[in-house]
Design a protein around this motif. Structure first.
Motif, PDB file in Angstrom:
ATOM      1  N   SER A 130      -2.415   3.289   8.788  1.00 55.19           N
ATOM      2  CA  SER A 130      -3.645   2.906   8.095  1.00 55.19           C
ATOM      3  C   SER A 130      -4.168   4.322   7.826  1.00 55.19           C
ATOM      4  O   SER A 130      -4.597   4.463   6.576  1.00 55.19           O
ATOM      5  CB  SER A 130      -4.848   2.392   9.247  1.00 55.19           C
ATOM      6  OG  SER A 130      -5.910   2.291   8.437  1.00 55.19           O
ATOM      7  N   GLU A 131      -4.048   5.384   8.498  1.00 49.59           N
ATOM      8  CA  GLU A 131      -4.677   6.616   8.075  1.00 49.59           C
ATOM      9  C   GLU A 131      -4.025   7.395   7.204  1.00 49.59           C
ATOM     10  O   GLU A 131      -4.350   7.880   6.373  1.00 49.59           O
ATOM     11  CB  GLU A 131      -4.762   7.424   9.426  1.00 49.59           C
ATOM     12  CG  GLU A 131      -5.285   9.024   9.257  1.00 49.59           C
ATOM     13  CD  GLU A 131      -5.189   9.636  10.807  1.00 49.59           C
ATOM     14  OE1 GLU A 131      -4.316  10.178  11.033  1.00 49.59           O
ATOM     15  OE2 GLU A 131      -6.211   9.433  11.577  1.00 49.59           O
ATOM     16  N   VAL A 132      -2.513   7.481   7.180  1.00 47.85           N
ATOM     17  CA  VAL A 132      -1.951   7.897   6.252  1.00 47.85           C
ATOM     18  C   VAL A 132      -1.956   7.120   4.758  1.00 47.85           C
ATOM     19  O   VAL A 132      -1.859   7.981   3.859  1.00 47.85           O
ATOM     20  CB  VAL A 132      -0.014   8.024   6.731  1.00 47.85           C
ATOM     21  CG1 VAL A 132       0.799   8.223   5.304  1.00 47.85           C
ATOM     22  CG2 VAL A 132       0.123   8.855   8.011  1.00 47.85           C
ATOM     23  N   LEU A 133      -1.967   6.118   4.778  1.00 47.98           N
ATOM     24  CA  LEU A 133      -2.069   5.267   3.507  1.00 47.98           C
ATOM     25  C   LEU A 133      -3.628   5.158   3.052  1.00 47.98           C
ATOM     26  O   LEU A 133      -3.965   4.917   1.911  1.00 47.98           O
ATOM     27  CB  LEU A 133      -1.660   3.906   3.605  1.00 47.98           C
ATOM     28  CG  LEU A 133      -0.155   3.756   3.781  1.00 47.98           C
ATOM     29  CD1 LEU A 133       0.230   2.293   4.022  1.00 47.98           C
ATOM     30  CD2 LEU A 133       0.683   4.485   2.789  1.00 47.98           C
ATOM     31  N   ASP A 134      -4.653   5.886   3.944  1.00 46.58           N
ATOM     32  CA  ASP A 134      -6.019   5.743   3.620  1.00 46.58           C
ATOM     33  C   ASP A 134      -6.690   4.052   3.354  1.00 46.58           C
ATOM     34  O   ASP A 134      -7.162   4.169   2.385  1.00 46.58           O
ATOM     35  CB  ASP A 134      -6.219   6.901   2.590  1.00 46.58           C
ATOM     36  CG  ASP A 134      -7.746   7.147   2.394  1.00 46.58           C
ATOM     37  OD1 ASP A 134      -8.518   6.962   3.442  1.00 46.58           O
ATOM     38  OD2 ASP A 134      -8.345   7.200   1.185  1.00 46.58           O
ATOM     39  N   VAL A 135      -6.060   3.307   4.054  1.00 47.76           N
ATOM     40  CA  VAL A 135      -6.265   2.025   4.051  1.00 47.76           C
ATOM     41  C   VAL A 135      -7.135   1.608   5.258  1.00 47.76           C
ATOM     42  O   VAL A 135      -6.371   1.631   6.415  1.00 47.76           O
ATOM     43  CB  VAL A 135      -5.194   1.113   3.701  1.00 47.76           C
ATOM     44  CG1 VAL A 135      -5.298  -0.305   3.633  1.00 47.76           C
ATOM     45  CG2 VAL A 135      -4.459   1.711   2.219  1.00 47.76           C
ATOM     46  N   PRO A 136      -8.115   0.664   5.251  1.00 49.45           N
ATOM     47  CA  PRO A 136      -8.689   0.443   6.569  1.00 49.45           C
ATOM     48  C   PRO A 136      -7.853  -0.668   7.245  1.00 49.45           C
ATOM     49  O   PRO A 136      -7.464  -1.396   6.533  1.00 49.45           O
ATOM     50  CB  PRO A 136     -10.162  -0.156   6.136  1.00 49.45           C
ATOM     51  CG  PRO A 136     -10.223   0.605   4.727  1.00 49.45           C
ATOM     52  CD  PRO A 136      -9.114   0.742   4.138  1.00 49.45           C
TER      53      PRO A 136
ATOM     54  N   THR B 222      -1.910   4.789  12.763  1.00 50.02           N
ATOM     55  CA  THR B 222      -1.398   5.952  11.782  1.00 50.02           C
ATOM     56  C   THR B 222      -1.159   5.408  10.441  1.00 50.02           C
ATOM     57  O   THR B 222      -1.182   6.303   9.676  1.00 50.02           O
ATOM     58  CB  THR B 222      -0.150   6.164  12.773  1.00 50.02           C
ATOM     59  OG1 THR B 222      -0.321   6.792  13.801  1.00 50.02           O
ATOM     60  CG2 THR B 222       0.737   7.586  11.918  1.00 50.02           C
TER      61      THR B 222
ATOM     62  N   ARG C 219       0.681   4.253  -3.144  1.00 46.44           N
ATOM     63  CA  ARG C 219       0.500   5.423  -3.018  1.00 46.44           C
ATOM     64  C   ARG C 219       1.666   6.411  -3.293  1.00 46.44           C
ATOM     65  O   ARG C 219       1.656   7.564  -3.309  1.00 46.44           O
ATOM     66  CB  ARG C 219       0.285   5.826  -1.261  1.00 46.44           C
ATOM     67  CG  ARG C 219      -1.055   5.229  -0.830  1.00 46.44           C
ATOM     68  CD  ARG C 219      -2.109   6.158  -1.008  1.00 46.44           C
ATOM     69  NE  ARG C 219      -3.249   5.645  -0.264  1.00 46.44           N
ATOM     70  CZ  ARG C 219      -4.320   5.604  -1.291  1.00 46.44           C
ATOM     71  NH1 ARG C 219      -4.385   5.976  -2.249  1.00 46.44           N
ATOM     72  NH2 ARG C 219      -5.469   5.365  -0.576  1.00 46.44           N
TER      73      ARG C 219
ATOM     74  N   TYR D 245       0.737  -1.199   0.050  1.00 48.87           N
ATOM     75  CA  TYR D 245       0.035   0.043   0.050  1.00 48.87           C
ATOM     76  C   TYR D 245       1.027   1.239  -0.132  1.00 48.87           C
ATOM     77  O   TYR D 245       0.426   2.307  -0.558  1.00 48.87           O
ATOM     78  CB  TYR D 245      -0.991  -0.002   1.196  1.00 48.87           C
ATOM     79  CG  TYR D 245      -2.072  -1.085   1.070  1.00 48.87           C
ATOM     80  CD1 TYR D 245      -2.934  -0.820  -0.078  1.00 48.87           C
ATOM     81  CD2 TYR D 245      -2.169  -2.156   1.848  1.00 48.87           C
ATOM     82  CE1 TYR D 245      -3.982  -1.738  -0.053  1.00 48.87           C
ATOM     83  CE2 TYR D 245      -3.251  -3.001   1.472  1.00 48.87           C
ATOM     84  CZ  TYR D 245      -4.198  -2.771   0.512  1.00 48.87           C
ATOM     85  OH  TYR D 245      -5.204  -3.858   0.305  1.00 48.87           O
TER      86      TYR D 245
END
Length: 78
Positions: A64-70, A62, A23, A19
């Motif tokens: 998950s949030e940065v990569l915008d992946v659940p 963090t 990105r 991921y």
């Protein structure tokens, strides 16, 4: 890290690397975005038999949030 879970950590690291690359982030860029060192990213993404590093839940959230992946995507079987 328990030896019993080594493969789980390895697979988690591979998913994070996938991921991250999707990105377009280098390990250095990604490390800066999540507030960690490049060597930390290198250790969690290790898939060459090197020492695998565990990841705290805070760090995982963090990432998950940065990569915008659940978060659950890191554990889903593809």
């Amino acid at each position: 890290m328990r030896e019993h879970f080594r493969e789980n950590y390895r697979l988690l690291g591979l998913k994070i690397a996938y991921y991250r690359k999707k990105r377009g982030y280098t390990q250095e860029q990604f490390a800066e975005l999540i507030g960690k060192s490049w060597s930390f990213i290198s250790q969690i993404e290790a898939n060459n038999g090197a020492v695998v590093k565990g990841v705290s839940l805070d760090t995982l959230f963090t990432i998950s949030e940065v990569l915008d992946v659940p978060v659950e995507k890191f554990f889903a079987e593809d």
